[in-house]
Scaffold this motif. Sequence first.
Motif, PDB file in Angstrom:
ATOM      1  N   LEU A 315     134.067  26.468  55.794  1.00 58.46           N
ATOM      2  CA  LEU A 315     134.481  27.315  56.915  1.00 58.46           C
ATOM      3  C   LEU A 315     133.800  28.669  56.855  1.00 58.46           C
ATOM      4  N   CYS A 316     133.821  29.373  57.973  1.00 54.41           N
ATOM      5  CA  CYS A 316     133.195  30.696  58.022  1.00 54.41           C
ATOM      6  C   CYS A 316     133.819  31.547  59.121  1.00 54.41           C
ATOM      7  N   ARG A 317     133.486  32.830  59.112  1.00 54.70           N
ATOM      8  CA  ARG A 317     133.869  33.757  60.180  1.00 54.70           C
ATOM      9  C   ARG A 317     132.618  34.488  60.641  1.00 54.70           C
ATOM     10  N   PRO A 318     131.797  33.846  61.457  1.00 56.74           N
ATOM     11  CA  PRO A 318     130.541  34.491  61.861  1.00 56.74           C
ATOM     12  C   PRO A 318     130.781  35.679  62.780  1.00 56.74           C
ATOM     13  N   VAL A 319     129.848  36.612  62.752  1.00 56.55           N
ATOM     14  CA  VAL A 319     129.945  37.833  63.556  1.00 56.55           C
ATOM     15  C   VAL A 319     128.873  37.791  64.643  1.00 56.55           C
ATOM     16  N   ALA A 320     129.237  38.208  65.856  1.00 56.50           N
ATOM     17  CA  ALA A 320     128.295  38.200  66.978  1.00 56.50           C
ATOM     18  C   ALA A 320     127.104  39.108  66.688  1.00 56.50           C
ATOM     19  N   PRO A 321     125.894  38.708  67.103  1.00 54.42           N
ATOM     20  CA  PRO A 321     124.732  39.591  66.909  1.00 54.42           C
ATOM     21  C   PRO A 321     124.847  40.829  67.800  1.00 54.42           C
ATOM     22  N   LEU A 322     124.140  41.880  67.430  1.00 57.65           N
ATOM     23  CA  LEU A 322     124.158  43.114  68.223  1.00 57.65           C
ATOM     24  C   LEU A 322     123.448  42.899  69.554  1.00 57.65           C
ATOM     25  N   SER A 323     124.034  43.404  70.637  1.00 59.18           N
ATOM     26  CA  SER A 323     123.320  43.406  71.917  1.00 59.18           C
ATOM     27  C   SER A 323     122.300  44.543  71.887  1.00 59.18           C
ATOM     28  N   PHE A 324     121.333  44.495  72.794  1.00 54.95           N
ATOM     29  CA  PHE A 324     120.326  45.551  72.872  1.00 54.95           C
ATOM     30  C   PHE A 324     121.022  46.907  73.030  1.00 54.95           C
ATOM     31  N   TYR A 325     122.093  46.912  73.822  1.00 51.18           N
ATOM     32  CA  TYR A 325     122.890  48.123  74.032  1.00 51.18           C
ATOM     33  C   TYR A 325     123.459  48.632  72.704  1.00 51.18           C
ATOM     34  N   GLU A 326     124.023  47.692  71.912  1.00 53.32           N
ATOM     35  CA  GLU A 326     124.658  48.086  70.651  1.00 53.32           C
ATOM     36  C   GLU A 326     123.646  48.529  69.589  1.00 53.32           C
ATOM     37  N   TRP A 327     122.376  48.135  69.764  1.00 50.26           N
ATOM     38  CA  TRP A 327     121.337  48.564  68.824  1.00 50.26           C
ATOM     39  C   TRP A 327     121.169  50.085  68.845  1.00 50.26           C
ATOM     40  N   GLY A 328     121.678  50.724  69.911  1.00 52.11           N
ATOM     41  CA  GLY A 328     121.570  52.184  70.028  1.00 52.11           C
ATOM     42  C   GLY A 328     122.029  52.899  68.765  1.00 52.11           C
ATOM     43  N   GLY A 329     123.115  52.425  68.153  1.00 52.60           N
ATOM     44  CA  GLY A 329     123.662  53.061  66.961  1.00 52.60           C
ATOM     45  C   GLY A 329     122.704  52.988  65.778  1.00 52.60           C
ATOM     46  N   VAL A 330     122.054  51.845  65.629  1.00 56.33           N
ATOM     47  CA  VAL A 330     121.104  51.657  64.518  1.00 56.33           C
ATOM     48  C   VAL A 330     119.892  52.579  64.727  1.00 56.33           C
ATOM     49  N   LEU A 331     119.395  52.602  65.979  1.00 52.39           N
ATOM     50  CA  LEU A 331     118.216  53.427  66.272  1.00 52.39           C
ATOM     51  C   LEU A 331     118.535  54.919  66.072  1.00 52.39           C
ATOM     52  N   ALA A 332     119.787  55.312  66.383  1.00 50.25           N
ATOM     53  CA  ALA A 332     120.178  56.718  66.214  1.00 50.25           C
ATOM     54  C   ALA A 332     120.114  57.121  64.737  1.00 50.25           C
ATOM     55  N   ARG A 333     120.486  56.189  63.857  1.00 46.84           N
ATOM     56  CA  ARG A 333     120.442  56.500  62.421  1.00 46.84           C
ATOM     57  C   ARG A 333     118.991  56.684  61.949  1.00 46.84           C
ATOM     58  N   LEU A 334     118.070  55.939  62.570  1.00 44.93           N
ATOM     59  CA  LEU A 334     116.656  56.127  62.225  1.00 44.93           C
ATOM     60  C   LEU A 334     116.154  57.460  62.771  1.00 44.93           C
ATOM     61  N   ARG A 335     116.575  57.788  63.991  1.00 44.44           N
ATOM     62  CA  ARG A 335     116.100  59.027  64.628  1.00 44.44           C
ATOM     63  C   ARG A 335     116.614  60.279  63.938  1.00 44.44           C
ATOM     64  N   ALA A 336     117.653  60.123  63.101  1.00 43.60           N
ATOM     65  CA  ALA A 336     118.149  61.280  62.348  1.00 43.60           C
ATOM     66  C   ALA A 336     117.034  61.832  61.453  1.00 43.60           C
ATOM     67  N   ASP A 337     116.042  60.994  61.148  1.00 47.37           N
ATOM     68  CA  ASP A 337     114.866  61.456  60.387  1.00 47.37           C
ATOM     69  C   ASP A 337     113.638  61.195  61.258  1.00 47.37           C
ATOM     70  N   MET A 338     113.535  61.976  62.332  1.00 49.58           N
ATOM     71  CA  MET A 338     112.506  61.726  63.341  1.00 49.58           C
ATOM     72  C   MET A 338     111.100  61.931  62.787  1.00 49.58           C
ATOM     73  N   ALA A 339     110.972  62.839  61.818  1.00 50.99           N
ATOM     74  CA  ALA A 339     109.648  63.098  61.239  1.00 50.99           C
ATOM     75  C   ALA A 339     109.107  61.819  60.594  1.00 50.99           C
ATOM     76  N   THR A 340     109.960  61.140  59.835  1.00 44.67           N
ATOM     77  CA  THR A 340     109.529  59.891  59.192  1.00 44.67           C
ATOM     78  C   THR A 340     109.249  58.820  60.243  1.00 44.67           C
ATOM     79  N   VAL A 341     110.127  58.740  61.260  1.00 41.76           N
ATOM     80  CA  VAL A 341     109.919  57.744  62.317  1.00 41.76           C
ATOM     81  C   VAL A 341     108.547  57.944  62.954  1.00 41.76           C
ATOM     82  N   GLU A 342     108.219  59.201  63.295  1.00 44.87           N
ATOM     83  CA  GLU A 342     106.946  59.461  63.979  1.00 44.87           C
ATOM     84  C   GLU A 342     105.747  59.099  63.103  1.00 44.87           C
TER      85      GLU A 342
END
Length: 402
Positions: A315-342
């Motif tokens: 048995l398992c309890r799978p979790v729904a994948p992130l929607s493109f909309y929900e990816w916003g949170g992940v991208l925001a964590r990357l943008r916190a270090d915009m110098a490295t991103v660039e």
Amino acid sequence: MTEFAKLTVTLTEPVAVVRHLRNDFRQESYDHIPGTAVRGALAAQWLLAHGDPDDDFLEIFEGDGVFGPLHSAASLPVPLSVKVHKYRADDDCRVLWWDAIREEVDVCQYCKQTLEFSKGGPIGKVRRTPRTRNALDAEGNARSGNLFNQSSIAAGNVFEGWLSGPALRSLRIDGEPVRTLSLGGKRTIQGNAEVAIDFGAEPEPVELVGKDVVLRLAAPGIFVDKLGLPAAEPDLCELSKVLGVKVSSVVKSWPRWTEVGGWHLASGLPKPTERAVQAGSTYRVRCAERPSEAALRALMVRGVGLRRREGFGALCRPVAPLSFYEWGGVLARLRADMATVERTLPQLHERTRELRSGIENDAPFQDQLARDDQYSIALRKLLDVTDPVLYGRLVTRLESGK
Ligand SMILES: [Zn+2]
């Protein structure tokens, strides 16, 4: 009191556990490590250390212990009770899964697209090794007729699973915990893996909706009725016993038939094919009262139905994948270090081109992945996207700052 252990396996070599051996030498292989392969690998180590099978071997490997399948979040099956977009979701669709366990929805409220039930395939994509390779014998020579096509799960993948009961005794050889495994066996490409065992880990409880228990299969399930004939639903007496409360009915079910075979370990002979329900099959069963937390946790590792020692009925309890909309949170964590991103954008874009040719190369990002912060966690999540279309759109969105 049942004892559990959680197994975390990191592949150090590609592994392919083959589903069907087809005569054109193209193979379908699993996106995860089935319980049969876990059990086979541990049995091989036991035999190497102890010699011929004895009573102890039979109790560990043919007894009532469980060798569960090893999965990642991406390799778990989408429950058959879940409705998904028929075609690609829009960027504004906030939800990707609608579970008929909880709600009856026919149309996505964001893009107005008609939804359809999942077919039980994996939630995401596991990293694969995209090349044709030969199966090698012990001397490193290619075995004739063993050319494999794009069928290996790549090194670096991490999978988790559970063992319980007498099966736990397979995890120690001469008192020492097992540290490596050679996953595979007959009909597979073998690969080495590093193993971490947590003997104190506690499994998640099986999902509850009110007094109803929701069973979601992580592996095919083998059920029989009172006459011993194949059944599409788990046995209610079995469930009542494990849950410690009366289970009166299956309120609703989303099964799909399949067939399973297997190998008998002691004799090394193939087992006859049996009718089974496929991974992803989902059941909502009614209990007279709420089962205890401990019973729900025990059921999660125990699984349901027959041949559980081979990982069937897990048995398992799978979790729904992130929607493109929900990816916003992940991208925001990357943008916190915009110098490295660039600074990294050229490599991030280059990866889109690589993914299109089936290459997954983390090497340019090693330093950043080694950082011990939110940025590295978010980057790992982004690099785990292997669909070139979604990945490319996420990098473009990261760059645009939206
Ligand atoms: Zn939509």
